[in-house]
Design a protein around this motif. Structure first.
Motif, short mmCIF file in Angstrom:
data_model
loop_
_atom_site.label_atom_id
_atom_site.label_comp_id
_atom_site.label_asym_id
_atom_site.label_seq_id
_atom_site.Cartn_x
_atom_site.Cartn_y
_atom_site.Cartn_z
N LEU A 55 0.83 -1.20 0.00
CA LEU A 55 0.00 0.00 0.00
C LEU A 55 0.86 1.26 0.00
O LEU A 55 0.56 2.23 -0.70
N ALA A 56 1.93 1.25 0.79
CA ALA A 56 2.82 2.41 0.84
C ALA A 56 3.46 2.65 -0.53
O ALA A 56 3.61 3.81 -0.95
N CYS A 57 3.80 1.58 -1.23
CA CYS A 57 4.42 1.74 -2.56
C CYS A 57 3.46 2.43 -3.53
O CYS A 57 3.88 3.28 -4.32
N THR A 58 2.19 2.06 -3.49
CA THR A 58 1.24 2.70 -4.40
C THR A 58 1.12 4.19 -4.09
O THR A 58 1.04 5.02 -5.00
N LYS A 59 1.11 4.53 -2.80
CA LYS A 59 0.99 5.94 -2.40
C LYS A 59 2.24 6.73 -2.75
O LYS A 59 2.17 7.85 -3.27
N VAL A 60 3.40 6.16 -2.45
CA VAL A 60 4.66 6.85 -2.73
C VAL A 60 4.82 7.07 -4.24
O VAL A 60 5.27 8.14 -4.67
N ALA A 61 4.45 6.07 -5.04
CA ALA A 61 4.56 6.22 -6.49
C ALA A 61 3.73 7.38 -6.99
O ALA A 61 4.15 8.13 -7.88
N THR A 62 2.54 7.56 -6.42
CA THR A 62 1.68 8.68 -6.81
C THR A 62 2.35 10.01 -6.49
O THR A 62 2.36 10.93 -7.32
N ASP A 63 2.93 10.13 -5.30
CA ASP A 63 3.59 11.39 -4.94
C ASP A 63 4.83 11.63 -5.77
O ASP A 63 5.13 12.78 -6.14
N LEU A 64 5.56 10.58 -6.10
CA LEU A 64 6.73 10.75 -6.96
C LEU A 64 6.31 11.25 -8.34
O LEU A 64 6.96 12.12 -8.92
N GLU A 65 5.22 10.69 -8.87
CA GLU A 65 4.75 11.14 -10.18
C GLU A 65 4.38 12.62 -10.13
O GLU A 65 4.65 13.37 -11.08
N ARG A 66 3.79 13.05 -9.04
CA ARG A 66 3.40 14.46 -8.92
C ARG A 66 4.61 15.37 -8.74
O ARG A 66 4.61 16.50 -9.23
N ILE A 67 5.64 14.87 -8.07
CA ILE A 67 6.89 15.64 -8.01
C ILE A 67 7.45 15.81 -9.42
O ILE A 67 7.92 16.88 -9.80
N ALA A 108 7.13 15.44 -0.66
CA ALA A 108 8.19 14.78 0.11
C ALA A 108 7.70 14.46 1.52
O ALA A 108 7.97 13.39 2.07
N ARG A 109 6.95 15.41 2.09
CA ARG A 109 6.36 15.14 3.42
C ARG A 109 5.39 13.96 3.34
O ARG A 109 5.38 13.10 4.23
N ASN A 110 4.57 13.91 2.29
CA ASN A 110 3.64 12.79 2.14
C ASN A 110 4.39 11.45 2.13
O ASN A 110 3.98 10.49 2.78
N ILE A 111 5.49 11.41 1.38
CA ILE A 111 6.28 10.18 1.31
C ILE A 111 6.80 9.81 2.71
O ILE A 111 6.76 8.65 3.12
N ALA A 112 7.25 10.81 3.44
CA ALA A 112 7.73 10.57 4.80
C ALA A 112 6.62 10.00 5.68
O ALA A 112 6.87 9.10 6.50
N GLU A 113 5.42 10.51 5.53
CA GLU A 113 4.29 9.99 6.32
C GLU A 113 4.00 8.53 5.99
O GLU A 113 3.65 7.75 6.88
N ILE A 121 6.44 6.34 7.83
CA ILE A 121 6.05 6.14 9.23
C ILE A 121 4.92 5.13 9.33
O ILE A 121 4.91 4.25 10.21
N TYR A 122 3.96 5.20 8.42
CA TYR A 122 2.88 4.22 8.37
C TYR A 122 3.45 2.81 8.16
O TYR A 122 3.04 1.85 8.82
N LEU A 123 4.39 2.69 7.24
CA LEU A 123 4.99 1.40 6.94
C LEU A 123 5.70 0.82 8.16
O LEU A 123 5.56 -0.36 8.49
N VAL A 124 6.45 1.65 8.85
CA VAL A 124 7.26 1.17 9.98
C VAL A 124 6.42 0.98 11.24
O VAL A 124 6.56 -0.02 11.95
N LYS A 125 5.53 1.92 11.51
CA LYS A 125 4.79 1.91 12.77
C LYS A 125 3.39 1.33 12.68
O LYS A 125 2.76 1.07 13.70
#
Length: 244
Positions: free
Chosen positions: A92-104, A209-214, A217-221
């Motif tokens: 799930l985190a990968c799908t979210k991070v990919a979206t934010d990377l595309e927007r960057i 970048a903040r979204n990716i960081a969040e 944290i979701y992935l780890v915690k």
């Protein structure tokens, strides 16, 4: 600090292990491509390098295709493996991070298009110093967020989230200065407005970048820390309990 072995389950199926690792590596490859897009976009603006700006715009298609490929990869894993716990969070985190990377990447392409416009206008407008400074700041945030993802480092991710506040302050300060400058010299309005749009894109890169960081944290915690504020986010990061 948890390491990779804490968060990636070692499955009986070696193929599943390979799929998860490949997904993670593909996402980090996409991140590296986007990092270069951002740095090249800023360089093309500062140096009035239209050729480099054109390359940045062309690379946007590659980033888009990578996002689609990663989404498809995630969908296949979800359908075939039905992951649970930390594995599910990773997908799930990968799908979210990919979206934010595309927007960057989209924001980097916008900056490159403005770089082309400004190079055609000739004289460098006021605001390039602020652009370089904020650009360097958000580039570092993006790099740090991806490093946090690569290392499953929630504390580093928290530091990235905190930096977003500083970027917001820098953006507001630079915008105020440029508005004052336009009022004093109306001839500069068109050029300076273009710079203000560039600064806006840089500020948005900081947000992503903040979204990716969040998501790290979701992935780890195992806790969704979006919209909860930095104080509560910090409490989650330094809580030693890790949800499996």
């Amino acid at each position: 600090m948890p390491n990779q072995s804490d968060l990636l389950t070692h499955h009986i199926s070696q193929q599943f292990n390979h799929e998860l690792e490949e997904l993670r590596n593909n996402l980090l490859s996409m991140g590296g491509m986007v990092e270069k897009q951002v740095s090249d976009a800023i360089e093309s603006l500062i140096n009035a390098d239209s050729d480099l700006a054109i390359v940045v715009c062309e690379k946007d298609n590659d980033v888009n295709f990578m996002e689609i490929a990663i989404d498809q990869e995630c969908s296949r894993i979800l359908a075939r493996r039905q992951p649970a716990a930390s594995d599910l969070r990773l997908v799930l985190a990968c799908t979210k991070v990919a979206t934010d990377l595309e927007r960057i990447g989209d924001e980097a392409a916008k900056i490159a298009r403005f770089a082309i416009k400004l190079s055609e206008q000739g004289e460098a407008p006021k605001g390039y110093i602020e652009t370089r400074h904020i650009g360097s700041h958000v580039s570092q945030m993006t790099q740090d967020a991806l490093n946090a993802f690569a290392r499953f480092d929630a504390e580093k991710a928290l530091a990235v989230a905190k930096e977003d506040k500083a970027v917001d302050r820098e953006y507001k300060s630079a915008t105020r200065e440029l508005v004052t400058y336009m009022m004093e010299d109306p001839r500069s309005i068109t050029r300076v407005l273009n710079i203000m749009w560039v600064l806006r894109s840089l500020e948005r890169i900081g947000d992503h970048a903040r979204n990716i960081a969040e998501y790290v944290i979701y992935l780890v915690k195992g806790t969704d820390v979006r919209h909860i504020g930095l104080k509560r986010m910090q409490e989650e990061v330094f809580d030693n309990h890790l949800n499996d």
